[in-house]
Scaffold this active site. Sequence first.
Site, PDB file in Angstrom:
ATOM      1  N   PRO A  27       0.829  -1.211   0.000  1.00  0.00           N
ATOM      2  CA  PRO A  27       0.000   0.000   0.000  1.00  0.00           C
ATOM      3  C   PRO A  27       0.860   1.256   0.000  1.00  0.00           C
ATOM      4  O   PRO A  27       1.767   1.382   0.819  1.00  0.00           O
ATOM      5  CB  PRO A  27      -0.795  -0.124   1.305  1.00  0.00           C
ATOM      6  CG  PRO A  27      -0.014  -1.088   2.155  1.00  0.00           C
ATOM      7  CD  PRO A  27       0.645  -2.022   1.193  1.00  0.00           C
ATOM      8  N   THR A  29       0.440   5.491  -0.244  1.00  0.00           N
ATOM      9  CA  THR A  29      -0.350   6.700  -0.347  1.00  0.00           C
ATOM     10  C   THR A  29       0.084   7.537  -1.535  1.00  0.00           C
ATOM     11  O   THR A  29       1.273   7.741  -1.751  1.00  0.00           O
ATOM     12  CB  THR A  29      -0.215   7.501   0.968  1.00  0.00           C
ATOM     13  OG1 THR A  29      -0.970   6.818   1.948  1.00  0.00           O
ATOM     14  CG2 THR A  29      -0.732   8.911   0.824  1.00  0.00           C
ATOM     15  N   GLN A 107      -6.754  -0.705   1.008  1.00  0.00           N
ATOM     16  CA  GLN A 107      -6.259  -0.639   2.377  1.00  0.00           C
ATOM     17  C   GLN A 107      -7.070   0.413   3.136  1.00  0.00           C
ATOM     18  O   GLN A 107      -6.940   1.618   2.879  1.00  0.00           O
ATOM     19  CB  GLN A 107      -4.775  -0.263   2.446  1.00  0.00           C
ATOM     20  CG  GLN A 107      -4.252  -0.409   3.883  1.00  0.00           C
ATOM     21  CD  GLN A 107      -2.915   0.260   4.135  1.00  0.00           C
ATOM     22  OE1 GLN A 107      -2.679   1.387   3.724  1.00  0.00           O
ATOM     23  NE2 GLN A 107      -2.026  -0.424   4.842  1.00  0.00           N
ATOM     24  N   HIS A 187      -5.297  -1.183   7.725  1.00  0.00           N
ATOM     25  CA  HIS A 187      -4.037  -0.559   8.168  1.00  0.00           C
ATOM     26  C   HIS A 187      -4.029  -0.518   9.692  1.00  0.00           C
ATOM     27  O   HIS A 187      -4.605   0.370  10.305  1.00  0.00           O
ATOM     28  CB  HIS A 187      -3.932   0.852   7.582  1.00  0.00           C
ATOM     29  CG  HIS A 187      -2.545   1.428   7.641  1.00  0.00           C
ATOM     30  ND1 HIS A 187      -1.583   0.981   8.525  1.00  0.00           N
ATOM     31  CD2 HIS A 187      -1.957   2.419   6.912  1.00  0.00           C
ATOM     32  CE1 HIS A 187      -0.467   1.682   8.335  1.00  0.00           C
ATOM     33  NE2 HIS A 187      -0.670   2.552   7.362  1.00  0.00           N
ATOM     34  N   GLY A 188      -3.364  -1.487  10.255  1.00  0.00           N
ATOM     35  CA  GLY A 188      -3.285  -1.550  11.718  1.00  0.00           C
ATOM     36  C   GLY A 188      -1.883  -1.245  12.206  1.00  0.00           C
ATOM     37  O   GLY A 188      -1.491  -1.704  13.279  1.00  0.00           O
ATOM     38  N   ALA A 189      -1.118  -0.465  11.424  1.00  0.00           N
ATOM     39  CA  ALA A 189       0.311  -0.291  11.724  1.00  0.00           C
ATOM     40  C   ALA A 189       0.690   1.178  11.860  1.00  0.00           C
ATOM     41  O   ALA A 189      -0.153   2.070  11.795  1.00  0.00           O
ATOM     42  CB  ALA A 189       1.123  -0.932  10.600  1.00  0.00           C
ATOM     43  N   HIS A 190       1.986   1.424  12.091  1.00  0.00           N
ATOM     44  CA  HIS A 190       2.661   2.721  11.937  1.00  0.00           C
ATOM     45  C   HIS A 190       2.129   3.818  12.861  1.00  0.00           C
ATOM     46  O   HIS A 190       2.358   4.997  12.608  1.00  0.00           O
ATOM     47  CB  HIS A 190       2.594   3.205  10.469  1.00  0.00           C
ATOM     48  CG  HIS A 190       3.097   2.199   9.473  1.00  0.00           C
ATOM     49  ND1 HIS A 190       2.968   2.341   8.123  1.00  0.00           N
ATOM     50  CD2 HIS A 190       3.751   1.015   9.664  1.00  0.00           C
ATOM     51  CE1 HIS A 190       3.488   1.287   7.484  1.00  0.00           C
ATOM     52  NE2 HIS A 190       3.965   0.477   8.412  1.00  0.00           N
ATOM     53  N   TYR A 192      -1.022   4.654  13.464  1.00  0.00           N
ATOM     54  CA  TYR A 192      -2.349   5.191  13.135  1.00  0.00           C
ATOM     55  C   TYR A 192      -3.394   4.589  14.089  1.00  0.00           C
ATOM     56  O   TYR A 192      -3.038   3.883  15.028  1.00  0.00           O
ATOM     57  CB  TYR A 192      -2.662   4.922  11.659  1.00  0.00           C
ATOM     58  CG  TYR A 192      -1.760   5.716  10.727  1.00  0.00           C
ATOM     59  CD1 TYR A 192      -1.904   7.095  10.616  1.00  0.00           C
ATOM     60  CD2 TYR A 192      -0.746   5.102   9.996  1.00  0.00           C
ATOM     61  CE1 TYR A 192      -1.068   7.834   9.771  1.00  0.00           C
ATOM     62  CE2 TYR A 192       0.093   5.837   9.151  1.00  0.00           C
ATOM     63  CZ  TYR A 192      -0.075   7.204   9.041  1.00  0.00           C
ATOM     64  OH  TYR A 192       0.743   7.932   8.220  1.00  0.00           O
TER      65      TYR A 192
END
Length: 381
Positions: A27, A29, A107, A187-190, A192
């Site tokens: 993914p 952006t 995503q 998106h369950g990361a980074h 967020y």
Amino acid sequence: MRHELEPLFTPFTCGSLTTANRFVMSPMTRNFSPGGVPVPEAADYYARRAKMGLVITEGVGPDHPAALGDGTTGGPALPVMYGEAALASWKSIVDAVHAAGGKIAPQLWHMGPIRLAGTGPHPEASSISPSGVWGPFDKAMVPPDYLEAVKAPGVPASDSEIADIIAGFARSAAQAHHLGFDAIALHGAHGYLLDSFLWAETNHRSDQWGGDRLRRTRLAREVVRAVRRAIPADKPIIYRFSQWKLQDYGARLAETPEELSMITSALADSGVDIFDVSTRHFDAPAFGGSDMGLSGWVRKLTGKPVMTVGGIGFDKDLQSSFMEPTASIDNLDEVARRFGAGEFDLVAIGRAALMDADWIGKVCRGEPFKSFDMSAYGRLD
Ligand SMILES: Cc1cc2nc3c(=O)[nH]c(=O)nc-3n(C[C@H](O)[C@H](O)[C@H](O)COP(=O)(O)O)c2cc1C
């Protein structure tokens, strides 16, 4: 093609999804969706990459007003998965990728505490976070002016806001399913939203949404369950997870395999089908005493299919690429070696796939890869 790479060109099946090979477009952006609607050229941009077994789209806002703001890489033109115009555009993207023989998943991305208040498709909405805090201020991987604007304390999310977010993820997943997407990626990361509930630095709650490591997985589990109910049982849910955060590159959700297992097993039990394990270097050992990367550990601990990512085609990580052009390398033999050792099932490619729509063709033909520079971010070629 080199003989060692042949196993990476075998099909992969999970539920109703079968991919032609093990490569996935990671993914990424883009900033080409004014008003939340991907521009018409986005269909060709994705279709050009359909020779990857699976394309995962850029982060897309689920149906919740505080999901998106302006991105940390700048720009107000991030896409959403709701509303007639955006859905029509996504339908043409799905159709174009399918016509080119590929598979595609959106995503779904809620920015949570990283969203810049006053920006995005609903500037009036307050940003959402578990405890109204950004995390440590001295380690942020966002520009200083962005940090300055985003770090002001907020208000912990209420139960009804959390219920709205869960429902918004489910609505957008159902829409994506009806448009023909082949899987749903979360998106369950980074750092967020979903990750900010997992991380002790941002989740100080003592109610049902916080507490120990297992209790902090509750929002993620509820979102996965709601998405599962909104789409057919055999359509895969892909969950992106990371140790590192935009708030702190060195952050760790789990210091040991046992701690990791607490999180990933809970997510697997709630309905995650494939883990997308986001690291900056796919081959970095995750814990002492073994050279196994994080994806290998998640696969071993959950028994679920796993996607690796980070540094394939480059020896410098993503953060360095924001600063200076990054020369390519060919580290596919190491990818193939670890794949053969059972560390992962799928291999996600970020910068290399952004830079070069025909990266996979170059792998097949044994041609050198392009170096990466951020000017690729400004184009949709
Ligand atoms: C321009 C750009 C935008 C990105 N946007 C996202 C995103 O929307 N969601 C996400 O989970 N990761 C995002 N990433 C991270 C990539 O998916 C990938 O994990 C990272 O680039 C490491 O892979 P690589 O070394 O192959 O580039 C982005 C990366 C780049 C270069």
